[in-house]
Enzyme design. Structure first.
Site, mmCIF file in Angstrom:
data_model
loop_
_atom_site.group_PDB
_atom_site.id
_atom_site.type_symbol
_atom_site.label_atom_id
_atom_site.label_comp_id
_atom_site.label_asym_id
_atom_site.label_seq_id
_atom_site.Cartn_x
_atom_site.Cartn_y
_atom_site.Cartn_z
ATOM 1 C CG HIS A 218 -11.169 9.853 -32.005
ATOM 2 N ND1 HIS A 218 -11.942 9.912 -30.858
ATOM 3 C CD2 HIS A 218 -11.702 10.761 -32.858
ATOM 4 C CE1 HIS A 218 -12.905 10.795 -31.019
ATOM 5 N NE2 HIS A 218 -12.785 11.326 -32.216
ATOM 6 C CE LYS B 86 -10.647 13.849 -29.981
ATOM 7 N NZ LYS B 86 -10.347 13.680 -31.352
ATOM 8 C CG ASP C 139 9.923 20.524 -21.476
ATOM 9 O OD1 ASP C 139 10.355 20.184 -22.593
ATOM 10 O OD2 ASP C 139 9.860 21.713 -21.101
ATOM 11 C CG HIS D 261 -16.031 16.966 -29.745
ATOM 12 N ND1 HIS D 261 -14.712 16.917 -29.344
ATOM 13 C CD2 HIS D 261 -16.094 16.260 -30.895
ATOM 14 C CE1 HIS D 261 -14.005 16.220 -30.218
ATOM 15 N NE2 HIS D 261 -14.824 15.797 -31.168
ATOM 16 C CE LYS E 117 -14.475 12.911 -28.078
ATOM 17 N NZ LYS E 117 -15.755 13.007 -28.733
ATOM 18 C CG ASP F 246 -21.686 7.409 -6.900
ATOM 19 O OD1 ASP F 246 -22.805 7.734 -7.344
ATOM 20 O OD2 ASP F 246 -21.363 6.234 -6.639
#
Length: 841
Positions: free
Chosen positions: A209, A211, A216, A632, A634, A639
Site C-alpha cells: 500500500h 506510495k 536520483d 484519502h 493519511k 499541537d
C-alpha cells in the site's frame, strides 16, 4: 577446496569445471538446480518460518532488531535533522510537482505504488498537456538513460480492478527492443499468486500500500497519493466535467472521471471504456496530502525500496536475468543483507550499486538543507519484505497522541481501532492512546480536542441497503464501534473514567456540490447528431490516449485487432458528427453558463444564485449534484508541532505490520513561528502550523478556487524549487489559533449548516435520521425517478434551490454518528465471518 580434496585433485577437477562452464551441459546443470529450488518452494507450506530459520537469516534478523531497538518508535530508520520538507494538499499541486521533478531525473527513479496508471495526466487539461502523461514522461527519461525501477501491488483480480499486468506491460512496451531506452524501465509485481512458483507464500488478503517516489537519491515524494486514476483534484473539488464549448477542455478524460459510490473502475487498461456518463452524474471528488523530502530521510525511503526490490527479486524473480540485485552505498559487504541482497552460488542477474554516482555528491550530504527533524516509519513483515514484523507507524501514532497537550487533528480514509483487548477482531491501540490523552486532559481541566475527518462512506460502489454492500457496512460498523458504540468504544471508555467525551472528540466528513453544464443546446446537439455526449467523451479519450492504452503484452503499443480499430473509427466519426451540429444549436458562440460551479463554495467564489444558466432555471435543477468528498489522506497534526503523513490508514490492515505494507514519515519543524494556542502566545512549528492552516481554510471555504494552470503556483513545485506559499492574509491569521472560540464556532457552524442543506436538497446519505433500514427507505426511497446524487425534490422552486446552495461554505459536514444505530449493520454470514473479519479491519 572441498573436504578431502587434495591439491592435485583440485587442480585437475577445477580445470574440468572451468571447461564445462562453456558447454551446454553446465547450463543444463544450473537450470536443473534452479528448477529444484523452484519446486522446493512447496516445502514452505509446512515451514512458514522458512525465511528466518537458517543461521545466516537469524543473524540478519538479530542485526535488524538491534537497529530498530536503538531507534525511536522501533523503526528501521533513525531520526534525521536538517530535512527540507514541503507539503502538498490535493492532487493538482502534487502531480504537477512530481512532473517537474521526474523531468529533471538524471540517474534513477524509484516508484512504489498500490496502483499506477501509465495513462495518468500529471497536468491538466489533458488535451493541451499530452506530453505530461505519466508514461510519456517516463519514456523521455528512459530514452535519456535514466534507470527506472517500479514496484506495484499485484492484485487479486477478482477483488480489485487496478490491473497491474496492464501497468507492467504498458510501461515495458514504451521502449521496445532496438529503440532508445530499451531495458531502462523495469516493473515488478508482488505478491505472487502462482501456486507452482510461490505455494508457501501466497498472500490473497493483504496489499502493498506504500506510495512514494525517489529521484536520483536527491529527493523523495511520500504520502497518500498513488499515481493513478481518480486522484487528481483541485481544492474546490469539482464534480462536473461537461463542456458544451468543446470536449477538448475536459479535465478528467476516460476512466479518470470516476465515482466509486456509483460504479467501480472497470477494464482500466482501456481508457475510453467508462460507463459513467459525465452528462448524467458527478464524479467523486478526492482529498489527499503528500510531502516532498530533501535530506537524509531520502536515503531511508530509498533503503526501504531496495529492501522491497531485493526481497521480490529473491522471492519471485531469482531466476530472471532481466531483474538485477540492487546494492546501496552504506549497506555494503556484511551489511548488504539489511536490504535483502543475496549472493547465491549460481546468481542470475547483475549486482548494481546505487546511487550510480557517489552518494556524497547529493546536496543533502553536503549539509543540512532545512529545519525539519524527521523519521521514516513503516508497517512491514515477512510476507511483504522478508523481515520480522515492524509496526513503527502504530508506535509513532500512539506515542505522539499520548503526549499531545492541545489538539490532535486526523484526516484518514478509515478509523478502526481498539481501546484494549476486548474489541476482537480489532487489535491496533491508537484508540487506547486517544482515550488516555482525553482522560488526562479532562481530569486536568485542560481544553483538549481530537478532531477526526474521515469519509462518510468507504469508497465502494453500491446502495448501502443491498446485500452486496455488506462488506462496506462491516467497515462502517467497525468504525462506529471504535468511536462510540459499545462499552469498549473510545467514547464509552472515556465516559467510564468520569470524563465527557463530547467535550473532546469531534468527527466530521466532507461533502461537495456542483452543477453539470448539460445545457439545452447540448441536449439538442445530441439529438441532431444522434450521438450521446458519453460517446464524445470516449472519443476524446481515444484520441489522446490510444497510444499505449491497449497494450497487453510487452510489445510496442498498438490498437490491436480490427475490432479495436473499427471501434476507434466509430467513436471519432461520432465525435465529428456531434461537432458538426455545433453551429446549428448556437454553440459556435461562446457559452455563458459555467462548466463547474464548485468554486462558489470557496473564498470570493460568488453565489450560486448569481451564476448564469443558459435556459429556464427550472431545467437547471436537473443538473445540480452532490457527492461525498472522499478523504484519502493519511495525516495527523498534533499541537501545531508534529505531523505524520504517508500511506497508512487507521486500521489493523495498515497499523499492525502483519498485513498491508506501509511507509510514512514523522516530521517536527525546529523552525518555530510566533502563533497562538487558546488565546495564549505559542511557538508553533512552521511546517505543521502552515499545513494545518491551509487545510482548515480549504475545509472552511476560506481559500480561493485554483486555476488549472499550476505553472506559477509555488505550491505545485518540488521542494528544491521553492518553499510552500502559505497564502498569508486575513483568513490565514483567522485560523492561526486552532483552539480559538471564533475558529471553532465557524468550524462547527459551517458543518451544521452544510449538513442541513445537503439533507434538505439532496437527502444525502448516510444521515442521523436513518436509524433503521425502514428509516432508510422513508428518508431516501428506492426508485428510478431520480439519479443518485441529484436533487431529491423536483418540485422545489429553482430560486429556493439556488438560495439554499448559497449557504454552503467549504466542505465540512458532521459525521452522522446515529446512522443505522438501531439496525444490524453487518450480520455474520458468507461475507462477514471469522475468516473474513480481518479483511475489513
Amino acid at each position: 577446496m572441498a573436504p578431502g580434496e587434495d591439491k592435485e585433485d583440485s587442480r585437475l577437477f577445477g580445470g574440468l569445471r572451468d571447461r564445462l562452464k562453456a558447454t551446454n551441459l553446465y547450463d543444463a546443470k544450473i537450470g536443473a538446480i534452479h528448477m529444484k529450488n523452484k519446486f522446493g518452494k512447496f516445502g514452505n507450506i509446512i515451514n512458514p518460518n522458512h525465511r528466518h530459520d537458517e543461521e545466516h537469516e537469524k543473524l540478519t534478523d538479530e542485526k535488524r532488531t538491534r537497529i530498530a531497538e536503538s531507534h525511536r518508535f522501533g523503526s528501521f530508520a533513525p531520526e534525521r535533522d536538517g530535512n527540507k520538507i514541503k507539503w502538498y494538499v490535493d492532487g493538482q499541486d502534487y502531480f504537477y510537482a512530481v512532473s517537474v521533478a521526474l523531468e529533471k531525473a538524471k540517474e534513477t527513479i524509484y516508484i512504489e505504488d498500490w496502483w499506477l496508471s501509465p495513462e495518468l495526466f500529471l497536468r491538466r487539461p489533458p488535451f493541451y498537456n499530452q506530453e505530461w502523461r505519466l508514461d510519456q514522461v517516463l519514456k523521455r527519461r528512459a530514452e535519456a538513460g535514466v534507470k527506472i525501477y517500479i514496484i506495484v501491488y499485484k492484485e487479486v483480480a477478482q477483488a480489485v480492478s487496478c490491473n497491474s499486468a496492464h501497468t507492467k506491460h504498458a510501461l515495458h512496451a514504451l521502449c521496445p527492443e532496438g529503440s532508445p531506452g530499451h531495458g531502462n524501465i523495469t516493473v515488478l509485481r508482488h505478491p505472487d499468486h502462482n501456486v507452482f512458483e510461490n505455494a508457501g507464500d501466497m498472500t490473497f488478503y493483504w496489499a502493498h500500500h506504500e506510495k512514494f517516489i525517489v529521484i536520483d537519491y536527491e529527493m523523495a515524494f511520500i504520502g497518500g497519493l498513488d499515481l493513478c486514476f481518480g486522484r487528481w483534484d483541485s481544492r474546490q473539488h469539482p464534480l462536473a466535467d461537461v463542456h458544451p464549448a468543446g470536449v477538448q477542455t475536459e479535465i478528467f478524460p476516460g476512466q479518470d472521471f470516476n465515482n466509486n459510490r456509483i460504479m467501480d473502475f472497470h477494464t482500466v487498461e482501456d481508457w475510453k471504456s467508462n460507463e459513467l456518463s459525465k452528462a448524467d452524474y458527478g464524479r467523486m471528488p478526492w482529498h489527499d496530502t503528500a510531502m516532498c523530502v530533501i535530506g537524509d530521510c531520502v536515503y531511508d525511503i530509498a533503503e526501504h525500496f531496495l529492501l522491497r526490490w531485493n526481497f521480490i527479486k529473491r522471492d519471485k524473480y531469482k531466476r530472471s536475468d532481466n531483474v538485477d540485485w540492487l546494492t546501496v552505498t552504506g549497506r555494503e559487504g556484511e551489511n548488504e543483507d539489511l536490504v535483502a541482497v543475496q549472493r547465491p552460488k549460481h546468481p542470475v542477474g547483475e549486482y548494481i550499486n546505487h546511487p550510480l554516482s557517489p552518494l556524497e555528491n547529493r546536496s543533502w550530504a553536503q549539509g543540512q538543507q532545512g529545519t525539519v527533524h524527521a523519521q521514516v516509519v513503516r508497517s512491514s513483515c515477512d510476507w511483504s519484505s522478508g523481515i520480522l514484523t515492524e509496526h513503527s507507524i502504530q508506535n509513532a501514532y500512539c506515542e505522539i497522541i499520548r503526549n499531545a497537550q492541545h489538539f490532535v487533528y486526523i484526516e484518514n480514509q478509515f478509523f478502526i481501532t481498539a481501546t484494549g483487548e476486548e474489541q476482537f477482531p480489532i487489535h491496533n491501540t491508537i484508540g487506547k492512546a486517544i482515550v488516555d490523552a482525553c482522560v488526562k486532559a479532562g481530569k486536568e481541566g485542560r481544553k483538549f480536542r481530537v478532531i477526526i475527518v474521515i469519509p462518510a462512506v468507504p469508497g465502494f460502489a453500491g446502495d448501502l441497503r443491498d446485500d452486496a454492500a455488506m462488506g462496506t457496512r462491516a467497515i462502517m460498523d467497525y468504525q462506529y464501534k471504535s468511536i462510540h458504540r459499545g462499552p469498549h468504544s473510545i467514547f464509552e471508555q472515556i465516559k467510564a473514567q468520569g470524563v465527557d467525551p463530547k467535550q473532546h472528540i469531534f468527527i466530521f466528513n466532507l461533502r461537495s456540490y456542483d452543477r453539470l453544464n448539460k445545457t439545452p443546446a447540448l441536449v439538442e446537439q445530441e439529438e441532431k447528431a444522434g450521438v450521446k455526449y458519453q460517446d464524445v467523451q470516449r472519443a476524446e479519450a481515444e484520441e489522446i490516449m490510444s497510444e499505449g492504452v491497449h497494450s497487453t503484452t510487452d510489445q510496442q503499443p498498438s490498437l490491436g485487432d480490427e475490432t479495436a480499430e473499427s471501434e476507434k473509427k466509430r467513436l471519432i466519426d461520432a465525435k465529428r458528427r456531434f461537432e458538426a451540429e455545433r453551429g446549428a444549436v448556437g454553440l459556435d458562440q461562446a457559452t455563458t453558463s459555467m462548466d463547474s460551479i464548485a468554486h462558489t463554495a470557496m473564498l470570493n467564489g460568488g453565489l450560486v444564485s448569481e451564476v448564469r444558466w443558459d435556459d429556464d432555471l427550472e431545467k437547471e435543477k436537473e443538473n445540480f449534484v452532490q457527492e461525498e468528498l472522499y478523504i484519502h489522506g493519511k495525516l495527523m497534526i498534533v499541537d501545531d508541532r508534529i505531523v505524520i503523513c504517508g500511506s497508512s490508514n487507521i486500521n489493523d490492515r495498515s497499523q499492525m505490520g502483519l498485513h498491508d505494507s506501509e511507509l510514512s514519515i514523522v516530521m517536527e519543524d525546529y523552525n518555530l513561528m510566533d502563533s497562538f494556542m487558546d488565546g495564549q502566545p505559542f511557538k508553533a512549528g512552521h511546517h505543521a502550523a502552515t499545513l494545518r492552516r491551509l487545510l482548515w481554510r480549504e475545509h472552511l471555504g476560506l481559500l480561493p478556487a485554483q486555476p488549472l494552470d499550476a505553472s506559477k503556483d509555488p505550491n505545485a513545485q518540488p521542494a528544491d524549487v521553492c518553499p510552500n506559499d502559505v497564502m498569508e492574509g486575513p483568513e490565514y491569521e483567522f485560523v492561526a489559533d486552532p483552539m480559538s472560540d471564533q475558529v471553532w464556532d465557524m468550524w462547527t457552524g459551517n458543518a451544521t449548516t452544510n449538513t442541513q442543506i445537503f439533507r434538505h436538497l439532496f437527502r444525502a446519505d448516510p444521515d442521523d435520521n436513518i436509524k433503521t433500514f425502514d428509516d432508510y427507505e422513508a428518508f431516501l426511497p428506492r426508485h428510478n425517478k431520480f439519479k443518485q446524487g441529484h436533487l431529491h425534490d423536483p418540485f422545489m422552486p429553482a430560486e429556493e434551490v439556488r438560495e439554499k446552495l448559497d449557504q454552503i461554505k467549504g466542505h465540512l459536514v458532521w459525521m452522522p454518528l446515529d446512522f443505522l444505530c438501531d439496525a444490524p449493520m453487518a450480520e455474520k454470514g458468507l461475507q462477514v465471518n471469522a475468516y473474513t473479519e480481518s479483511i475489513y479491519t
